[in-house]
Design a protein around this motif. Structure first.
Motif, short mmCIF file in Angstrom:
data_model
loop_
_atom_site.label_atom_id
_atom_site.label_comp_id
_atom_site.label_asym_id
_atom_site.label_seq_id
_atom_site.Cartn_x
_atom_site.Cartn_y
_atom_site.Cartn_z
N PRO A 3 0.67 -1.31 -0.08
CA PRO A 3 0.24 -0.35 0.32
C PRO A 3 1.25 1.40 0.07
O PRO A 3 1.70 1.47 0.74
N GLY A 4 0.45 2.07 -0.86
CA GLY A 4 0.77 3.57 -1.23
C GLY A 4 2.45 3.07 -1.84
O GLY A 4 3.08 4.14 -2.12
N ASN A 5 2.47 1.96 -2.06
CA ASN A 5 4.31 1.75 -3.12
C ASN A 5 3.06 1.09 -4.62
O ASN A 5 3.46 1.96 -5.32
N ILE A 6 2.54 0.01 -4.50
CA ILE A 6 2.25 -0.91 -5.63
C ILE A 6 1.22 -0.88 -5.51
O ILE A 6 0.15 -1.78 -6.48
N ALA A 7 -0.03 -0.37 -4.50
CA ALA A 7 -1.42 -1.09 -4.37
C ALA A 7 -1.91 0.54 -3.35
O ALA A 7 -0.51 1.62 -3.14
N PRO A 8 -3.02 0.71 -3.48
CA PRO A 8 -3.33 2.24 -3.09
C PRO A 8 -3.33 2.19 -1.14
O PRO A 8 -2.88 1.31 -0.69
N LEU A 9 -2.95 3.12 -1.13
CA LEU A 9 -2.80 3.54 0.71
C LEU A 9 -4.33 3.27 1.30
O LEU A 9 -3.91 2.61 2.52
N SER A 10 -5.19 3.00 0.80
CA SER A 10 -6.63 2.84 1.51
C SER A 10 -6.32 1.12 1.36
O SER A 10 -7.19 1.06 2.37
N GLU A 11 -5.36 -0.01 1.13
CA GLU A 11 -4.97 -1.30 1.85
C GLU A 11 -3.81 -0.95 2.69
O GLU A 11 -3.95 -2.51 2.69
N GLN A 12 -3.98 0.03 2.65
CA GLN A 12 -3.21 -0.41 4.45
C GLN A 12 -3.23 -1.00 5.05
O GLN A 12 -4.70 -0.88 5.89
N VAL A 13 -2.61 -2.14 6.04
CA VAL A 13 -3.42 -2.99 7.48
C VAL A 13 -2.59 -2.22 8.33
O VAL A 13 -1.27 -1.99 8.26
N THR A 14 -2.56 -3.04 9.44
CA THR A 14 -2.58 -2.58 10.76
C THR A 14 -1.87 -4.51 11.19
O THR A 14 -1.83 -5.64 10.50
N GLY A 15 -1.33 -4.73 12.50
CA GLY A 15 -1.10 -5.85 13.17
C GLY A 15 -2.52 -6.28 12.97
O GLY A 15 -2.84 -7.33 13.01
N GLN A 16 -3.38 -5.84 13.97
CA GLN A 16 -4.26 -6.92 14.25
C GLN A 16 -5.22 -7.24 12.85
O GLN A 16 -5.92 -8.03 12.65
N ASP A 17 -5.51 -6.02 11.53
CA ASP A 17 -6.06 -7.08 10.15
C ASP A 17 -5.04 -7.95 9.81
O ASP A 17 -5.93 -8.57 9.89
#
Length: 450
Positions: free
Chosen positions: A331-345
């Motif tokens: 995410p924010g690299n080669i995928a949308p930043l909206s797909e950023q995940v957390t450790g809990q995800d």
């Protein structure tokens, strides 16, 4: 006309049923054979291709090399048109052991076998479907090379593929599936349409490495039903090897399993790693990003492909999971930043894998996410390092997986635990070299497979 009483009619019906049952019951010598247990010895994970990939075959043979994990007395292969948009016509298929002492696409002609599908030498596989060959008798040594040759007589898009094989394949004109040597028109580093080889497993030893087997149709009398398969579900860290060397960490694990301290029964090791693969998301490059030309090769998410790539594998009993670093880094690299995940995800996604494995009676083992500080791909941020720490702590302490494989502890630099140890670093500070892959294999507890 004589009329039968109700009792007489019932007696006649009962006697007739007994006679009919006796006629239909086979004698002991005519009983159907016991069902054969098939166990995976090699596998790869298929993906689709991006729109820019227009690879097409026409009246050509693809000769592909695969490296077995366990031995067998017979085999069958799985082909896939699961990402095709049209029926896949396969004109002829041959399998053989690779000619000894060579890295060329030559076969040992004494081991050449033509494969059939429902008794036919050709098969048309509908779009979206796989196909399983009939069994064929062939002594398959453990950790050896098999050569599978597919003839594609019609114009055929190369739509179902693993693009990160790190193994040379060879394209030749016409139908040369049964030829000892071929003259390639081109060389590829992909596996096309071929996704699995299963065997009637035999214990490693003289009976597993005999020179040839006579006949071409498998019998039901040999093999061991105690064999099992372990599926490694992962990304490039699982798929990676130096070209043509079979030095994936799963290859080193297969070697360990057949050595001192290994299980008494054969355990096939099936590599279902895909470079760029994520646990939670399919490829989704931003519009106009260069990744649109290659992201499709990253494959469907681990959650989506679990049933096909893990649960459906022949003989599967164990699952080894190493997924999450691309979920953090893309995410924010080669995928949308909206797909950023957390450790809990990541924890929640892995819990789904655990539940789905346990539903099928499988043992599942989770691997800690390995260090990637200062990586050259732009994955590392303090936030991603914290998410990795959260996930790894849960994995080590929760007891939710059936066991823990601590790749992080095996690979990290003691002086800076967020970094790979230099001796294990391929150079990009994310992927391991051969020494690192051996260290990963050593980190897998053999007791899991006893």
């Amino acid at each position: 006309m004589e009329h039968l009483t109700v009792r007489q009619r019932l007696a006649a019906l009962f006697t007739g049923a007994l006679l009919l049952g006796a006629a239909l019951t086979p004698s002991a010598s005519a009983q159907a054979p016991e069902p054969t247990t098939w166990t995976g010895t090699w596998a790869t994970a298929p993906t689709t291709v991006p729109k820019t990939d227009t690879t097409t075959f026409h009246d050509q043979t693809i000769r592909q090399i695969v490296h077995t994990s366990i031995a067998g007395s017979a085999l069958r292969i799985r082909l896939s048109n699961e990402f095709g948009k049209q029926p896949l016509k396969i004109g002829e298929v041959h399998v053989a052991r690779r000619a000894p002492g060579t890295d060329e696409p030559a076969i040992d002609p004494a081991t050449d076998r033509e494969l059939t599908f429902s008794g036919k030498s050709s098969v048309t596989i509908p779009a979206g479907a796989p196909a399983l060959s009939d069994p064929v008798t062939l002594r398959v040594p453990a950790r050896s090379d098999l050569v599978v040759s597919l003839h594609l007589p019609e114009s055929t898009p190369g739509s179902t593929v693993n693009s990160f094989a790190a193994q040379r394949g060879y394209i030749a004109a016409g139908n040369v599936t049964g030829e000892t040597k071929i003259e390639p028109q081109s060389v590829t580093e992909r596996w096309y349409f071929l996704t699995g080889v299963s065997v009637r497993a035999t214990s490693t030893g003289p009976t597993a490495t005999g020179s040839t087997a006579t006949g071409s149709t498998a019998t039901e009398s040999s093999g061991t039903s105690n064999a099992s398969a372990a599926v490694a579900l992962g990304d490039s860290i699982t798929a990676d090897t130096t070209l043509g060397t079979n030095h994936r960490w799963t290859d080193y694990l297969a070697q360990r399993l057949q050595g001192p301290g290994g299980p008494r029964h054969p355990v096939g090791v099936l590599n279902k790693g895909i470079s760029g693969n994520r646990l939670l998301h399919d490829p989704n490059p931003p519009a106009g990003h260069p990744a649109e030309a290659y992201a499709a090769y990253f494959g469907e998410s681990g959650l989506k492909r679990f049933d096909r790539d893990v649960a459906a594998q022949p003989g599967v009993r164990h699952v080894l999971v190493l997924l999450g670093v691309n979920d953090l880094g893309h995410p924010g690299n080669i995928a949308p930043l909206s797909e950023q995940v957390t450790g809990q995800d990541l924890i929640d996604g892995h819990r789904q894998l655990i539940a789905r494995a346990h539903e099928r009676g499988l043992r599942i083992y989770g691997a800690t996410i390995t260090p990637f500080k200062n990586d050259t791909l732009g994955f590392y941020t303090p936030e991603n390092a914290a998410a990795r720490g959260t996930f790894n702590h849960w994995l080590r302490t929760s007891g939710e997986y059936d066991g823990v494989i601590d790749f992080d502890a095996a690979l990290r630099d003691p002086a800076d635990p967020e970094r790979l140890l230099a001796a294990y670093d391929s150079g990009d500070h994310l992927h391991t070299n051969d020494a690192g892959r051996e260290a990963m294999a050593r980190a897998v507890p053999l007791r899991f497979f006893k």
